[in-house]
Design an enzyme around this catalytic site. Sequence first.
Site, mmCIF file in Angstrom:
data_model
loop_
_atom_site.group_PDB
_atom_site.id
_atom_site.type_symbol
_atom_site.label_atom_id
_atom_site.label_comp_id
_atom_site.label_asym_id
_atom_site.label_seq_id
_atom_site.Cartn_x
_atom_site.Cartn_y
_atom_site.Cartn_z
ATOM 1 N N ARG A 181 9.894 0.893 -16.026
ATOM 2 C CA ARG A 181 8.548 1.178 -16.306
ATOM 3 C C ARG A 181 8.397 0.825 -17.714
ATOM 4 O O ARG A 181 9.115 1.135 -18.546
ATOM 5 C CB ARG A 181 8.473 2.734 -16.278
ATOM 6 C CG ARG A 181 7.415 3.036 -15.556
ATOM 7 C CD ARG A 181 7.175 4.484 -15.213
ATOM 8 N NE ARG A 181 7.688 5.597 -16.504
ATOM 9 C CZ ARG A 181 7.318 6.675 -16.610
ATOM 10 N NH1 ARG A 181 6.370 7.313 -15.821
ATOM 11 N NH2 ARG A 181 7.589 7.606 -17.376
ATOM 12 N N THR A 185 2.776 0.759 -21.294
ATOM 13 C CA THR A 185 1.786 0.868 -20.495
ATOM 14 C C THR A 185 2.170 1.786 -19.196
ATOM 15 O O THR A 185 1.144 2.009 -18.352
ATOM 16 C CB THR A 185 1.498 -0.673 -19.878
ATOM 17 O OG1 THR A 185 2.618 -1.030 -19.101
ATOM 18 C CG2 THR A 185 1.235 -1.463 -21.301
ATOM 19 N N ASP A 277 14.718 12.230 -17.957
ATOM 20 C CA ASP A 277 14.765 10.754 -17.470
ATOM 21 C C ASP A 277 16.083 10.785 -16.310
ATOM 22 O O ASP A 277 17.332 10.979 -16.891
ATOM 23 C CB ASP A 277 15.256 9.915 -18.606
ATOM 24 C CG ASP A 277 15.078 8.369 -18.460
ATOM 25 O OD1 ASP A 277 15.682 8.046 -17.329
ATOM 26 O OD2 ASP A 277 14.138 7.460 -18.867
ATOM 27 N N ASP A 280 18.961 8.030 -17.028
ATOM 28 C CA ASP A 280 19.534 8.488 -18.419
ATOM 29 C C ASP A 280 20.478 9.486 -17.831
ATOM 30 O O ASP A 280 21.590 9.501 -18.316
ATOM 31 C CB ASP A 280 18.737 8.981 -19.436
ATOM 32 C CG ASP A 280 18.134 7.505 -20.348
ATOM 33 O OD1 ASP A 280 18.490 6.570 -19.875
ATOM 34 O OD2 ASP A 280 17.247 7.788 -21.014
#
Length: 286
Positions: A181, A185, A277, A280
Amino acid sequence: MWSGPLGVGLTLEDDRQALFILRHHRRFPSTSHALVEQIGKRILILTSAAREPMDDRLVFFHAREDSSFSPMTTTPAFANLTLVRHPLVQHKITLLRDRRTPTKIFKELVDEIAMLMAYEATSELSLDPVTVQTPLEQATGFQVSGKKLTLVPILRAGLGMVEGILRLVPSARVGHIGLYRDHDTLEPVDYYFKVPSDAAERDFFLLDPMLATGGSAVSAVSSLKRAGGVRIRFLCLVAAPEGVRRLGKAHPDVPVYAADLDRELNSQGYILPGLGDAGDRLFGTR
Ligand code: PRP
Ligand code: URA
């Protein structure tokens, strides 16, 4: 209880019964959507009204601890979504959300939840009849057409869901879709695509722990369809309403399985309450 095209009523004869029954025809008016979303996790079952062919569904709202219904749930607001609410899944998802959960345990939990979800998501896999010889005589049985199942993790975080599912269906093939991603944006950028060549013959399980804006999922499904894929299911651990809606609008033929449907996205496109995340936390890159 109210009846007619739309009615909301009470059945309070017994605490263990559904408290509310919402009856509707094919389309829910927008006010009902708001009610359904507000009640959120208290919607435990959606079932066909077999004896009332004019109504397509009845929805029962009732207290979770009183439930005697199946842990699999769908909601009319998200017709494409199936929540896998098995107690073990709920327990493990809660541990996964906990910020104190270290990478090693996080990885194990993703693996285990994926396996439990796959148990539900494979419930409609086709079977081939087979004959085996028991120590006493011949017996007829079935075998899953496992070679037709293809797991497609969306890199990176989807990788964490592969091994758990392979433990259930070891003969499944594994493709890969590389997407990330864009931080500004939030739109997906694709960098890798590899799936078996006979895509039209296969059942695909697209894997990604997180369905946030839905951009990555929509893009991955589009890529799979361009490669010939027709039977595609999307398995995630945590979904945001925004992502479920976007995926359902772009690809209404793709069923979505999630362990939990969260509240919303924040301004950076992270799921709230979410688990942070996923990539991560899985790979210890933060
Ligand atoms: C995360 C996640 C999904 C995507 C979901 O991946 O694993 O692929 O974000 O967001 P969306 O629904 O808004 O598209 P990320 O882009 O962080 O890549 P990574 O797995 O390599 O960390
Ligand atoms: N990707 C993640 O890993 N987590 C989110 O909350 C949203 C997207």
